[in-house]
Design an enzyme around this catalytic site. Structure first.
Site, PDB file in Angstrom:
ATOM      1  N   ARG A 105     -28.722  29.654 -49.055  1.00  0.00           N
ATOM      2  CA  ARG A 105     -29.875  30.553 -49.099  1.00  0.00           C
ATOM      3  C   ARG A 105     -30.495  30.574 -50.503  1.00  0.00           C
ATOM      4  NH1 ARG A 105     -28.402  35.128 -49.283  1.00  0.00           N
ATOM      5  NH2 ARG A 105     -26.131  34.975 -49.189  1.00  0.00           N
ATOM      6  N   LYS A 116     -31.227  34.935 -41.110  1.00  0.00           N
ATOM      7  CA  LYS A 116     -31.096  36.036 -42.063  1.00  0.00           C
ATOM      8  C   LYS A 116     -32.408  36.810 -42.221  1.00  0.00           C
ATOM      9  CE  LYS A 116     -26.767  35.791 -43.235  1.00  0.00           C
ATOM     10  NZ  LYS A 116     -25.824  36.853 -42.792  1.00  0.00           N
ATOM     11  N   HIS A 148     -23.603  44.101 -41.651  1.00  0.00           N
ATOM     12  CA  HIS A 148     -23.279  42.697 -41.908  1.00  0.00           C
ATOM     13  C   HIS A 148     -21.777  42.551 -41.681  1.00  0.00           C
ATOM     14  CE1 HIS A 148     -22.916  39.121 -44.884  1.00  0.00           C
ATOM     15  NE2 HIS A 148     -23.235  38.691 -43.688  1.00  0.00           N
ATOM     16  N   SER A 198     -20.297  36.088 -46.849  1.00  0.00           N
ATOM     17  CA  SER A 198     -19.914  34.738 -46.451  1.00  0.00           C
ATOM     18  C   SER A 198     -18.720  34.274 -47.281  1.00  0.00           C
ATOM     19  CB  SER A 198     -21.081  33.775 -46.645  1.00  0.00           C
ATOM     20  OG  SER A 198     -22.156  34.111 -45.815  1.00  0.00           O
ATOM     21  N   LYS A 213     -14.973  36.610 -42.192  1.00  0.00           N
ATOM     22  CA  LYS A 213     -15.485  37.345 -41.025  1.00  0.00           C
ATOM     23  C   LYS A 213     -15.365  36.524 -39.747  1.00  0.00           C
ATOM     24  CE  LYS A 213     -19.733  38.389 -41.905  1.00  0.00           C
ATOM     25  NZ  LYS A 213     -19.881  37.324 -42.900  1.00  0.00           N
ATOM     26  N   THR A 214     -15.833  35.283 -39.804  1.00  0.00           N
ATOM     27  CA  THR A 214     -15.816  34.445 -38.600  1.00  0.00           C
ATOM     28  C   THR A 214     -14.386  34.133 -38.179  1.00  0.00           C
ATOM     29  OG1 THR A 214     -17.936  33.449 -39.184  1.00  0.00           O
ATOM     30  CG2 THR A 214     -16.562  32.244 -37.632  1.00  0.00           C
ATOM     31  N   ASP A 262     -21.261  37.921 -37.237  1.00  0.00           N
ATOM     32  CA  ASP A 262     -22.030  38.107 -38.474  1.00  0.00           C
ATOM     33  C   ASP A 262     -22.813  39.411 -38.572  1.00  0.00           C
ATOM     34  OD1 ASP A 262     -22.629  37.014 -41.021  1.00  0.00           O
ATOM     35  OD2 ASP A 262     -24.621  36.481 -40.342  1.00  0.00           O
ATOM     36  N   ARG A 317     -21.424  23.701 -42.519  1.00  0.00           N
ATOM     37  CA  ARG A 317     -21.387  24.682 -41.428  1.00  0.00           C
ATOM     38  C   ARG A 317     -21.652  24.036 -40.077  1.00  0.00           C
ATOM     39  NH1 ARG A 317     -21.748  30.291 -42.638  1.00  0.00           N
ATOM     40  NH2 ARG A 317     -21.943  30.723 -44.867  1.00  0.00           N
TER      41      ARG A 317
END
Length: 532
Positions: free
Chosen positions: A60, A200, A219, A239, A243-244, A258, A324
């Site tokens: 990003r 996003k 988030h 990130s 989390k995933t 997410d 990713r």
């Protein structure tokens, strides 16, 4: 020429986007993959995954994100965190971008953001790249075919990687720009092919709109117990904090990985897919995520592969650490078909502590939870933003500052009220380093983290013996079955305890300095929970 299914009263021409060559509306996975391959945007990999590169930008660009400053949002946007753009500069940018689009082909996806129909946002995403259309089709929620006939977009995202902004003319920082206009309900994205900007930007919109309806946008990832959607948990984290990985536990049902909302009815996923990091992805530790990289239609970004066999190299970070894959939720066998769960019984805050100071798990009081939520301490990991090549300690309020249009206290008070109403247990989990700081210590063992989380979520940890940490004030379990006891006392994992003390003092000072900005806006109990 227009092809595909669309509401005939709401085409691009009805939105003032005219002169484009061909518009491909709401193509499915197979058609988008075919178009992307034919157009030379990438290659078809093993199993039919789509292999592509995002070019110059592999993460990003938060410093190039803007909000148009108008009277309607003047008093509600957190301008210290959101760079303003004048309406006049935006008008020039939009006019120039639309002129640039003339004569080119575009792919349109009409999608839902939000599994709860009461709170969902109907979003149209217009992309120059066919694989961007595939990406966002995975990541947002797909209407049934018959619903497209009456689809009316509330917001529109226009993404043109080939358009370069002019900072002097368009009031931005560089040739790359992401700008949200809440009056026009439009997002413009230019000069970046990094697909994450698409999703996003939609989440930033929801993060602004939902608090007005009493919904807490988060988030976070989320899951619930098998057969019991009421027994839900949420996992806050930036990130790279897990989390995933941690929400995709095989013994629980994945709600999403997410972004979620917490309404009076419970929690709901914003998304219809997952965007998982693949660097060092292990088929034994994360078999289902690994399997998606060989699934038809999965978007595989910036991974190095053998040019003859197309075999993926999960350890090669020569393009970026931020490799990713994007895939629909149904690719995960234990994913929720509804994207819904009850009010969470557990609130987990994930941090990646590069100092190697924090324990692998700690129990937080409600006031401590608010303190850590507003602090949002973690380490930016390599690749998620341009220029980040190794973990950098940082404070990202609400565990997602780049996507928060409103002041953090708005979200903090919403979360505090919901935790109080539903009596959720709160936990701080460190997935970062132990036995020393980054470069000296080792990454927290994933098996230990999984065991600790399982004990917290099934309730067995509640009855364990705890100690009060003398530095941070939270409670840490003394022992947990299946977890190396030394990990629970970080100081004992360091070869030099005095070095640990110095590192802990440094981190405490960072917490105190960062939190000073929130003190005028918070209640006394949260002030009392402050560190340092």
């Amino acid at each position: 020429m227009a092809t595909g299914r669309v509401n005939p009263d709401h085409t691009l021409a009805h939105q003032g986007i005219e002169g484009v060559a061909n518009v491909f509306y709401n193509y499915g996975e197979a058609a988008l993959v075919e178009a992307a391959v034919v157009r030379g945007e990438g290659r078809l990999g093993q199993g039919g995954a789509f292999l592509c590169s995002t070019g110059q930008f592999t993460g990003r660009s938060p410093k190039d994100k803007f909000v148009v400053r108008t009277p309607a949002v003047e008093d509600s946007i957190w301008w210290d965190n959101n760079a303003p753009m004048t309406p006049e500069a935006y008008a020039r940018l939009k006019a120039d971008m639309l002129a640039h689009m003339r004569g080119r082909d575009y792919f349109v996806q009409d999608l839902y953001a939000g599994a709860d129909p009461i709170h969902r946002l109907d979003v149209r995403v217009v992309t120059e790249l066919a694989w961007h259309g595939l990406f966002i089709r995975h990541l947002l929620r797909r209407p049934a075919r018959e619903e497209l006939d009456g689809f009316v977009p509330e917001w529109t995202v226009i993404n043109c990687p080939s358009f370069k902004a002019d900072p002097a003319r368009h009031g931005c920082r560089s040739e790359t720009v992401i700008v949200l206009n809440f009056d026009e309900k439009t997002v413009l994205i230019a000069n970046t092919a990094y697909a994450g900007e698409n999703k996003k930007s939609v989440f930033s919109v929801l993060n602004y709109l939902l608090p007005e309806t009493g919904v807490m946008p988060m988030h976070c990832s989320a899951n619930h117990a098998v057969g019991n959607p009421v027994d839900a948990a949420v996992f806050f984290g930036l990130s790279g904090t897990g989390k995933t990985t941690l929400s995709a536990a095989p013994d629980r049902v994945l709600i999403g990985d997410d972004e979620h909302g917490w309404s009076e009815r419970g929690i709901f996923n914003f998304e219809g897919g997952c965007y998982a990091k693949t660097i060092h992805l292990n088929p034994e530790a994360e078999p289902e995520i690994y399997a998606t990289t060989h699934r038809f239609g999965t978007v595989v970004e910036n991974m190095v592969y053998d040019p003859e066999t197309l075999e993926l190299d999960f350890s090669d970070n020569s393009l970026t650490d931020n490799t990713r894959c994007a895939y629909p939720l149904e690719a995960i066998s234990n994913a929720s078909p509804t994207g819904l769960g009850g009010p969470p019984r557990h609130v987990v805050m994930l941090t990646c502590d590069a100092f190697g100071v924090l324990p692998p798990i700690a129990r937080l009081s409600p006031a401590q939870a608010m303190y850590h939520f507003l602090s949002g301490f973690t380490s930016k990991v390599a690749g998620t933003e341009r220029g980040v090549t190794e973990p950098q300690p940082t404070f990202s309020t609400c565990f997602g500052a780049p996507f928060m249009p409103r002041r953090p206290e708005v979200y903090g008070k919403l979360l505090q009220a919901k935790i109080a109403k539903h009596g959720a247990s709160c936990w701080l989990v460190n997935t970062g380093w132990t036995g020393g700081a980054y470069g000296t210590g080792r990454r927290m063992p994933i098996r230990a983290t999984r065991a600790l989380l399982a004990a917290a979520l099934d309730g067995s940890l509640t009855g364990a013996a705890f100690r009060r940490d003398p530095v941070f004030g939270f409670e840490v379990p003394l022992a947990v079955p299946g977890v190396e006891t030394a990990l629970l006392t970080p100081r004992s994992t360091w070869a030099d305890p005095a070095a640990y003390d110095a590192q802990a003092a440094k981190l405490v000072a960072m917490f105190a300095n960062n939190f000073a900005q929130y003190v005028p806006h918070i209640d006394a109990d949260v002030k009392a929970a402050a560190i340092g």
